[in-house]
Scaffold this active site. Structure first.
Site, PDB file in Angstrom:
ATOM      1  N   HIS A   1      -8.302   3.572   3.876  1.00  0.00           N
ATOM      2  CA  HIS A   1      -8.515   4.237   5.169  1.00  0.00           C
ATOM      3  C   HIS A   1      -9.977   4.191   5.620  1.00  0.00           C
ATOM      4  O   HIS A   1     -10.268   4.287   6.804  1.00  0.00           O
ATOM      5  CB  HIS A   1      -8.100   5.710   5.083  1.00  0.00           C
ATOM      6  CG  HIS A   1      -6.621   5.924   5.138  1.00  0.00           C
ATOM      7  ND1 HIS A   1      -5.773   5.389   4.204  1.00  0.00           N
ATOM      8  CD2 HIS A   1      -5.850   6.612   6.007  1.00  0.00           C
ATOM      9  CE1 HIS A   1      -4.532   5.746   4.504  1.00  0.00           C
ATOM     10  NE2 HIS A   1      -4.550   6.495   5.597  1.00  0.00           N
TER      11      HIS A   1
ATOM     12  N   ASP B   1       0.863  -1.179   0.000  1.00  0.00           N
ATOM     13  CA  ASP B   1       0.000   0.000   0.000  1.00  0.00           C
ATOM     14  C   ASP B   1       0.902   1.233   0.000  1.00  0.00           C
ATOM     15  O   ASP B   1       2.103   1.150   0.263  1.00  0.00           O
ATOM     16  CB  ASP B   1      -0.885  -0.015   1.258  1.00  0.00           C
ATOM     17  CG  ASP B   1      -1.777   1.224   1.366  1.00  0.00           C
ATOM     18  OD1 ASP B   1      -2.273   1.697   0.330  1.00  0.00           O
ATOM     19  OD2 ASP B   1      -1.973   1.724   2.486  1.00  0.00           O
ATOM     20  N   SER B   2       0.284   2.374  -0.241  1.00  0.00           N
ATOM     21  CA  SER B   2       1.027   3.633  -0.197  1.00  0.00           C
ATOM     22  C   SER B   2       1.432   3.986   1.241  1.00  0.00           C
ATOM     23  O   SER B   2       2.297   4.820   1.445  1.00  0.00           O
ATOM     24  CB  SER B   2       0.161   4.750  -0.763  1.00  0.00           C
ATOM     25  OG  SER B   2      -1.062   4.813  -0.055  1.00  0.00           O
TER      26      SER B   2
ATOM     27  N   GLU C   1      -6.198   9.358   9.815  1.00  0.00           N
ATOM     28  CA  GLU C   1      -4.833   9.291  10.368  1.00  0.00           C
ATOM     29  C   GLU C   1      -4.743  10.052  11.685  1.00  0.00           C
ATOM     30  O   GLU C   1      -3.948   9.721  12.560  1.00  0.00           O
ATOM     31  CB  GLU C   1      -3.828   9.810   9.350  1.00  0.00           C
ATOM     32  CG  GLU C   1      -3.815   8.921   8.129  1.00  0.00           C
ATOM     33  CD  GLU C   1      -2.466   8.760   7.477  1.00  0.00           C
ATOM     34  OE1 GLU C   1      -1.558   9.521   7.808  1.00  0.00           O
ATOM     35  OE2 GLU C   1      -2.351   7.854   6.631  1.00  0.00           O
TER      36      GLU C   1
ATOM     37  N   CYS D   1      -4.064  -1.137  -2.111  1.00  0.00           N
ATOM     38  CA  CYS D   1      -4.198   0.318  -2.238  1.00  0.00           C
ATOM     39  C   CYS D   1      -5.063   0.582  -3.464  1.00  0.00           C
ATOM     40  O   CYS D   1      -4.717   0.149  -4.570  1.00  0.00           O
ATOM     41  CB  CYS D   1      -2.823   0.953  -2.419  1.00  0.00           C
ATOM     42  SG  CYS D   1      -2.867   2.725  -2.740  1.00  0.00           S
TER      43      CYS D   1
ATOM     44  N   CYS E   1     -11.181   3.263  -0.549  1.00  0.00           N
ATOM     45  CA  CYS E   1      -9.869   3.725  -0.097  1.00  0.00           C
ATOM     46  C   CYS E   1      -9.571   2.957   1.181  1.00  0.00           C
ATOM     47  O   CYS E   1     -10.476   2.741   2.005  1.00  0.00           O
ATOM     48  CB  CYS E   1      -9.924   5.225   0.173  1.00  0.00           C
ATOM     49  SG  CYS E   1      -8.486   5.866   1.053  1.00  0.00           S
TER      50      CYS E   1
END
Ligand code: DGL
Length: 269
Positions: free
Chosen positions: A190, A13-14, A156, A76, A188
């Protein structure tokens, strides 16, 4: 040289978001060894150009291939959207699973009225990858996409049940709800952490969390390729990141849902 089934699954993933996929894999395939790479030094990818993402992806896949992985999991959405073909090319005959293909299929299995909403990063939405993946299987489906870039930093920050996040989600969902979607793809890595908040904002929506559907797709791919690890009661998990930023441990553990051990730093490029 390890036998094929004992080799690890390579997940990337990024940044740390892909740990939601690792978490689902650990639950779905508890005997598999896993090597994870998160490009924490260069995240976010969601606002970068296709060329840059392709170049970073090549470096990550190179690294994982050197680690003798038996399968690759693109955890990702942004990478899958613009560099998925590059990953497949480098992988050759090795199975590759990605969050978009798995999420698109799950959305089609879920929708009743054929109106599917997608929230994702700006690059993923601009690539139209979800709409293409859904339309390749169901040309009549309506796909309504909404870029929701502000949700990445909010997650985050750990603001999973915060008023600011609630208002932001409400704003992003407004145009999608106006189109009568009944299914929402969390496009996504997240966003699965925001499931409870999204559900309280739009209780009638069915949410597609691509981490669990990706884990199911990986299990199927390993089975079909005779690569399932059936005799491993002490799986080995290795986590590599290109930077260890402030609060990395806390954020990573939130995504993984358990303590994050054996993190190693590995610069690429
Ligand atoms: N991992 C990215 C995704 O799933 C989100 C974070 C980023 O922008 O790099 O699209």
């Amino acid at each position: 040289m390890m036998d094929n089934a004992s080799r690890p699954i390579g997940v990337f993933d990024s940044g740390v978001g892909g740990l939601t996929v690792v978490r689902a894999l650990m639950e779905r395939l508890p005997m598999e060894n896993i090597v994870y790479f998160g490009d924490t030094a260069r995240v976010p990818y969601g606002v970068k150009s296709r060329n840059t993402i392709e170049q970073f992806t090549t470096q990550i896949v190179d690294f994982l291939l050197k680690n003798e992985v038996k399968a690759l999991v693109v955890a990702c959405n942004t990478i899958a959207a613009v560099a998925g073909y590059r990953v497949c090319k480098m992988a050759g005959a090795m199975p590759v699973t990605d969050v978009i293909a798995a999420g698109a299929q799950a959305a089609l299995n879920t929708t009743q009225n054929g109106n599917i909403g997608v929230i994702a990063t700006t690059t993923t939405v601009n690539s139209n990858a979800y709409a293409r993946a859904i339309h390749s299987k169901a040309p009549q489906a309506r796909v309504l996409s909404q870029a929701a870039p502000l949700l990445v930093p909010l997650v985050e920050e750990g603001w999973l049940d915060h008023e600011v996040t609630r208002l932001t989600v409400r704003e992003y969902l407004k145009p999608l709800l106006a189109e009568q979607i009944d299914t929402l793809v969390l496009g996504c890595t997240h966003y699965p952490l925001l499931k409870p908040l999204i559900m309280s904002e739009a209780p009638r929506l069915a949410l597609v969390d691509s981490s669990t559907t990706t884990a199911d797709a990986v299990a199927l791919a390993l089975e079909e390729n005779g690569l399932l690890n059936r005799n491993n009661t002490a799986p080995d998990y290795r986590f590599y990141v290109s930077d260890i930023p402030l609060r990395f441990q806390t954020i990573g553990e939130r995504f993984l849902g358990r303590s994050l051990e054996q993190i190693e730093m590995m610069g690429l490029g």
